[in-house]
Design a protein around this motif. Structure first.
Motif, PDB file in Angstrom:
ATOM      1  N   ASP A   1      58.311 -34.767  79.208  1.00 46.07           N
ATOM      2  CA  ASP A   1      59.549 -34.097  78.797  1.00 46.07           C
ATOM      3  C   ASP A   1      60.299 -33.539  79.996  1.00 46.07           C
ATOM      4  O   ASP A   1      59.722 -33.270  81.056  1.00 46.07           O
ATOM      5  N   THR A   2      61.612 -33.391  79.800  1.00 47.18           N
ATOM      6  CA  THR A   2      62.479 -32.718  80.749  1.00 47.18           C
ATOM      7  C   THR A   2      63.492 -31.911  79.956  1.00 47.18           C
ATOM      8  O   THR A   2      63.616 -32.090  78.737  1.00 47.18           O
ATOM      9  N   VAL A   3      64.198 -30.997  80.605  1.00 50.23           N
ATOM     10  CA  VAL A   3      65.078 -30.061  79.904  1.00 50.23           C
ATOM     11  C   VAL A   3      66.491 -30.137  80.470  1.00 50.23           C
ATOM     12  O   VAL A   3      66.684 -30.127  81.694  1.00 50.23           O
ATOM     13  N   ALA A   4      67.476 -30.210  79.566  1.00 51.44           N
ATOM     14  CA  ALA A   4      68.885 -30.157  79.946  1.00 51.44           C
ATOM     15  C   ALA A   4      69.481 -28.853  79.434  1.00 51.44           C
ATOM     16  O   ALA A   4      69.412 -28.569  78.234  1.00 51.44           O
ATOM     17  N   ASP A   5      70.042 -28.042  80.328  1.00 55.46           N
ATOM     18  CA  ASP A   5      70.716 -26.796  79.957  1.00 55.46           C
ATOM     19  C   ASP A   5      72.212 -27.048  80.019  1.00 55.46           C
ATOM     20  O   ASP A   5      72.825 -27.003  81.093  1.00 55.46           O
TER      21      ASP A   5
ATOM     22  N   GLU B   1      67.907 -17.631  62.346  1.00 51.40           N
ATOM     23  CA  GLU B   1      69.106 -17.460  63.143  1.00 51.40           C
ATOM     24  C   GLU B   1      69.888 -18.770  63.228  1.00 51.40           C
ATOM     25  O   GLU B   1      69.331 -19.860  63.158  1.00 51.40           O
ATOM     26  N   ASP B   2      71.201 -18.654  63.416  1.00 53.83           N
ATOM     27  CA  ASP B   2      72.072 -19.809  63.575  1.00 53.83           C
ATOM     28  C   ASP B   2      72.371 -20.105  65.042  1.00 53.83           C
ATOM     29  O   ASP B   2      73.274 -20.865  65.345  1.00 53.83           O
ATOM     30  N   THR B   3      71.624 -19.483  65.937  1.00 56.49           N
ATOM     31  CA  THR B   3      71.938 -19.573  67.349  1.00 56.49           C
ATOM     32  C   THR B   3      71.791 -20.999  67.874  1.00 56.49           C
ATOM     33  O   THR B   3      70.925 -21.755  67.446  1.00 56.49           O
ATOM     34  N   GLN B   4      72.645 -21.358  68.817  1.00 53.61           N
ATOM     35  CA  GLN B   4      72.574 -22.626  69.525  1.00 53.61           C
ATOM     36  C   GLN B   4      72.493 -22.310  71.006  1.00 53.61           C
ATOM     37  O   GLN B   4      73.432 -21.815  71.610  1.00 53.61           O
ATOM     38  N   SER B   5      71.333 -22.596  71.605  1.00 55.82           N
ATOM     39  CA  SER B   5      71.081 -22.191  72.982  1.00 55.82           C
ATOM     40  C   SER B   5      71.771 -23.080  74.003  1.00 55.82           C
ATOM     41  O   SER B   5      71.973 -22.674  75.144  1.00 55.82           O
ATOM     42  N   GLY B   6      72.148 -24.297  73.615  1.00 54.97           N
ATOM     43  CA  GLY B   6      72.698 -25.231  74.577  1.00 54.97           C
ATOM     44  C   GLY B   6      71.628 -25.920  75.404  1.00 54.97           C
ATOM     45  O   GLY B   6      71.941 -26.694  76.315  1.00 54.97           O
ATOM     46  N   VAL B   7      70.355 -25.650  75.108  1.00 53.91           N
ATOM     47  CA  VAL B   7      69.242 -26.253  75.829  1.00 53.91           C
ATOM     48  C   VAL B   7      68.650 -27.381  74.989  1.00 53.91           C
ATOM     49  O   VAL B   7      68.351 -27.192  73.809  1.00 53.91           O
ATOM     50  N   VAL B   8      68.483 -28.536  75.594  1.00 54.89           N
ATOM     51  CA  VAL B   8      67.925 -29.696  74.905  1.00 54.89           C
ATOM     52  C   VAL B   8      66.656 -30.130  75.616  1.00 54.89           C
ATOM     53  O   VAL B   8      66.660 -30.335  76.834  1.00 54.89           O
ATOM     54  N   ASP B   9      65.565 -30.250  74.866  1.00 55.77           N
ATOM     55  CA  ASP B   9      64.301 -30.745  75.399  1.00 55.77           C
ATOM     56  C   ASP B   9      64.206 -32.230  75.092  1.00 55.77           C
ATOM     57  O   ASP B   9      64.267 -32.629  73.928  1.00 55.77           O
ATOM     58  N   VAL B  10      64.098 -33.056  76.122  1.00 52.46           N
ATOM     59  CA  VAL B  10      64.076 -34.510  75.965  1.00 52.46           C
ATOM     60  C   VAL B  10      62.657 -35.018  76.179  1.00 52.46           C
ATOM     61  O   VAL B  10      62.017 -34.664  77.173  1.00 52.46           O
ATOM     62  N   GLN B  11      62.158 -35.829  75.237  1.00 51.56           N
ATOM     63  CA  GLN B  11      60.809 -36.384  75.345  1.00 51.56           C
ATOM     64  C   GLN B  11      60.844 -37.903  75.415  1.00 51.56           C
ATOM     65  O   GLN B  11      61.684 -38.538  74.763  1.00 51.56           O
ATOM     66  N   ILE B  12      59.943 -38.460  76.203  1.00 51.92           N
ATOM     67  CA  ILE B  12      59.809 -39.906  76.316  1.00 51.92           C
ATOM     68  C   ILE B  12      58.329 -40.279  76.288  1.00 51.92           C
ATOM     69  O   ILE B  12      57.464 -39.434  76.512  1.00 51.92           O
TER      70      ILE B  12
END
Length: 374
Positions: A201-205, A181-192
């Motif tokens: 990790d934390t999540v930005a929607d 799929e070409d879908t883009q959820s707009g959700v970014v998982d950030v890891q440190i």
């Protein structure tokens, strides 16, 4: 060690023989490794790439023939009839027929049709036919935009009544088994990596305009480096452990993290890692103990790893980052001279480009990252 001896070994045997990330493979071996991984990844393709490949023939109005062949955008030639056209668009390894295409696909309902699916009459010979579905032409779903190799018109893009013109047999919708799929959820998982050397990790929607608000431990202690990529809504995290080996685990949307497990291939003394997703596949790049770049591929569509790490030339790298545009992986690296260089792995043709300095004259670079804008 001769190439035929290497080919006869398993990844584990090779690593036991060499004792660390291989540093004796020639550039030609790296090219063969990429070509091999290109073949392994064949079939993992996004819907937008399927349509783009179909237009490669329809824009050129390639004439219909059951005996002639014409290249796709990657140079691989396919038979210029209806099933050869779909084989080209799906980027299959050979020109299939209306009888064999179901071996690569499965039946779906009319209401599930999406760009890159097909309408197929599985009858053999001239009785069978297949067209590529691009989208509905009306709100009532009585006609659709299709790309096909037509016996009378050649490669053409046109509106067709659903499921096909009367008098041409029974057509049913099918979907390629490994389409992405070409879908883009707009959700970014950030890891440190935190002060305790654990991966958090934390999540930005970005569609909702909010962050999760907290950092959660992923359970990997004393990580030295971390990278991540996403395929089909699943986040894959890769971390260099305290022993210099590479580990990974996954989290599906709304679920928890799986257990950490070592990445196949036996890489040790890893100095840096980056990851880039191509459809259902993730290309992993690492800096080995000798400062050179090595790569392998995880095909999450088939659940298989390429296995051994392939060396991509001799370097003295300090940091790496990577990103993918379609079926091309772009690798960016800080060399020992503190400058930034780039080379690409083009899976359309199975070749690496040469290293070239990134324009702009950056010097004394300390870290690097990269992201596709799309």
């Amino acid at each position: 060690m001769a190439d035929d001896q290497i080919a006869a070994m398993t990844a584990e045997q090779f690593m036991e023989k060499v004792g660390r990330v291989p540093d004796a493979l020639s550039p030609s071996a790296a090219e063969r490794d990429l070509a091999h991984r290109t073949a392994q990844a064949a079939g993992s393709i996004t819907r937008s790439e399927v349509i783009e490949r179909g237009h490669y023939w329809t824009d050129r109005h390639i004439p219909y023939s059951q005996s002639k062949y014409y290249p796709g955008p990657d140079g691989h030639k396919y038979r210029t009839d209806c099933s050869g056209f779909v084989s080209m668009a799906w980027k299959l390894g050979s020109s299939e027929t209306t009888v064999t295409l179901p071996n690569y696909s499965h039946r779906i309902d009319k209401n599930d049709l999406k760009p890159g699916d097909i309408l197929l009459n599985t009858d053999p010979g001239n009785s069978g036919h297949v067209v590529l579905f691009e989208g509905w032409a009306d709100a009532g779903h009585t006609s659709y935009i299709a790309d096909e190799e037509s016996g009378s018109k050649g490669a053409v893009r046109r509106v067709i009544p659903y499921p096909y013109y009367p008098g041409h047999g029974t057509f049913r919708p099918y979907r390629y088994d490994k389409i992405a799929e070409d879908t883009q959820s707009g959700v970014v998982d950030v890891q440190i990596i935190g002060s305790d050397s654990t991966v958090w990790d934390t999540v930005a929607d970005y569609k909702a305009g909010k962050w999760s608000g907290s950092w959660t431990s992923e359970g990997r202690s004393t990580a030295a480096a971390v990278a991540s990529a996403s395929t089909g809504g699943t986040v894959h995290t890769y971390a260099v452990g305290p022993n210099g080996r590479l580990y990974s685990h996954d989290r599906k949307a709304g679920g928890g993290w799986t257990e950490w497990s070592e990445v196949p291939g036996g890489a040790v003394d890893v100095r840096g890692v980056s990851a880039a997703a191509r459809g259902n596949a993730v290309d992993l790049m690492i800096i080995g103990s000798d400062g050179s770049l090595y790569g392998t591929t995880a095909d999450y569509g088939s659940g298989k790893w390429a296995g051994a790490w392939g060396k991509v030339g001799d370097n003295r790298l300090k940091a790496i980052a990577s990103s993918a545009s379609g079926n091309v992986v772009h690798v960016f690296a800080v060399n020992e001279d503190g400058r930034v260089y780039n080379r690409d792995a083009d899976y359309n043709v199975g070749r690496w480009t040469e290293w070239g300095e990134v324009p702009g004259g950056a010097v004394d670079v300390r870290a690097i990252t990269a992201a596709e804008v799309g």
